[in-house]
Design an enzyme around this catalytic site. Structure first.
Site, PDB file in Angstrom:
ATOM      1  N   MET A  28       0.827  -1.204   0.000  1.00 39.02           N
ATOM      2  CA  MET A  28       0.000   0.000   0.000  1.00 39.02           C
ATOM      3  C   MET A  28       0.862   1.256   0.000  1.00 39.02           C
ATOM      4  SD  MET A  28      -2.785   1.041   2.939  1.00 39.02           S
ATOM      5  CE  MET A  28      -1.535   1.256   4.232  1.00 39.02           C
ATOM      6  N   SER A 102       3.719  -6.521   2.177  1.00 41.84           N
ATOM      7  CA  SER A 102       2.481  -6.085   2.810  1.00 41.84           C
ATOM      8  C   SER A 102       1.296  -6.634   2.014  1.00 41.84           C
ATOM      9  CB  SER A 102       2.468  -4.567   2.937  1.00 41.84           C
ATOM     10  OG  SER A 102       1.491  -4.149   3.873  1.00 41.84           O
ATOM     11  N   GLN A 103       0.341  -5.787   1.574  1.00 43.46           N
ATOM     12  CA  GLN A 103      -0.835  -6.328   0.911  1.00 43.46           C
ATOM     13  C   GLN A 103      -0.485  -7.079  -0.373  1.00 43.46           C
ATOM     14  OE1 GLN A 103      -3.253  -2.786   0.357  1.00 43.46           O
ATOM     15  NE2 GLN A 103      -2.493  -2.435  -1.706  1.00 43.46           N
ATOM     16  N   ASP A 220       5.727  -4.810  14.620  1.00 42.92           N
ATOM     17  CA  ASP A 220       4.840  -4.155  13.661  1.00 42.92           C
ATOM     18  C   ASP A 220       3.871  -3.191  14.343  1.00 42.92           C
ATOM     19  OD1 ASP A 220       3.139  -3.582  11.421  1.00 42.92           O
ATOM     20  OD2 ASP A 220       3.734  -5.498  10.551  1.00 42.92           O
ATOM     21  N   HIS A 276       7.058  -2.683  10.502  1.00 42.55           N
ATOM     22  CA  HIS A 276       6.527  -3.142   9.226  1.00 42.55           C
ATOM     23  C   HIS A 276       7.447  -2.787   8.052  1.00 42.55           C
ATOM     24  CE1 HIS A 276       3.236  -4.807   6.929  1.00 42.55           C
ATOM     25  NE2 HIS A 276       3.235  -3.757   6.117  1.00 42.55           N
TER      26      HIS A 276
END
Length: 293
Positions: A28, A102-103, A220, A276
């Protein structure tokens, strides 16, 4: 002398011949080719693995569209586009490894489930949220204004039809206080996790992976809960107690084949002692490079 020359040429081209191509998918607020983020990771990988071919997925036309599509393009449409791009790349025809950030981690898992040709060999999910998220603390880089808009839409109602249709983060929003609504109205996550109805092809295709590597960032501050990066999540009805993958219906009912993969040694659970996506090159080399080479 001719034979010596042949050996020199063979030595020069052999790394490229022996190296499996790599597909990357950004997270993202990022894009395929941002020189300060995914672009720098691509350069690092190309330096560590001489001769490797890297296809960094661009969802759209250009960096700006690729970035905004990470917020506002239906995830199912993104996956269809990714599958098309992968299939159209002749350098990937014999198979490829993949790494999602991530995504991008859960999106590449969907590619493995839905698009088995060309074959994905290893899947590395770096901070992917495979059971979704319940919270949006902050956004990376210069995406704070977009994040404010995303939060407003999520507050309006993550499962409202038009929000589900156009807001990426709503499509993997998993509300443990409203599990029935999540399962009934989620247009992406509940589908890819086989929580609506079971698509046997998803299960069969995912099990074709040699390794499914999942990285959880122990510090995270972005993903809620971080255990989603290992398929863990909040137990239904509250937001304190968590279940692990092995305690989840996905595992006990083996809806995705994860139990069979775990028993076959195909699942790899890695901890990264960072916030993260804040890993170091040293950590990457020690823990992930072997799944790319």
């Amino acid at each position: 002398m001719d034979f010596t020359y042949f050996l020199v040429i063979l030595a020069a081209i052999s790394p490229a011949l022996a190296t499996t191509p790599l597909v990357m998918w950004h997270g993202m607020g990022d894009s395929c080719c941002n020189p300060l983020s995914l672009g720098s990771i691509q350069k690092m990988i190309e330096k560590l693995v001489p001769g490797i071919y890297v296809h960094s997925l661009e969802i759209g036309s250009g960096i700006v569209e690729d970035t905004t599509n990470g917020f506002f393009m239906n995830v199912n449409d993104q996956i269809a586009m990714a599958c098309q791009k992968i299939k159209a790349d002749p350098k990937l025809a014999k198979g490829y490894n993949s790494i999602g950030f991530s995504q991008g981690g859960q999106f590449l898992r969907s590619v493995a489930q839905e698009c088995p040709y060309p074959p994905m060999l290893n899947l590395i999910s770096v901070g992917g949220q495979h059971q979704g998220v319940f919270g949006l603390p902050h956004c990376p880089g210069n995406s704070s204004s977009i994040c404010d808009m995303v939060r407003k839409l999520l507050n309006l109602g993550a499962y409202v039809e038009f929000v589900q249709d156009m807001l990426v983060q709503a499509e993997y929003w998993h509300d443990p206080l409203n599990e029935d609504e999540y399962r009934n109205k989620s247009v992406y996550l509940a589908v890819t996790n086989q929580e609506k109805k079971v698509n046997m092809a998803y299960k069969v295709n995912l099990q074709k992976l040699k390794k499914f590597v999942m990285v959880m960032f122990t510090e995270d501050t972005m993903v809620q809960p971080k255990e989603s990066e290992w398929f863990g999540f909040y137990k239904p009805g509250q937001t304190k107690e968590l279940y692990t993958l092995q305690e989840s219906p996905l595992y006990t009912e083996d809806k995705l084949g994860l139990k069979a993969m775990d028993q076959a040694g195909k699942l790899v659970f890695l901890k990264a002692p960072f916030d993260h996506l804040q890993f170091t090159q040293e950590w990457f080399e020690q823990n992930l490079l072997k799944y790319i080479q």
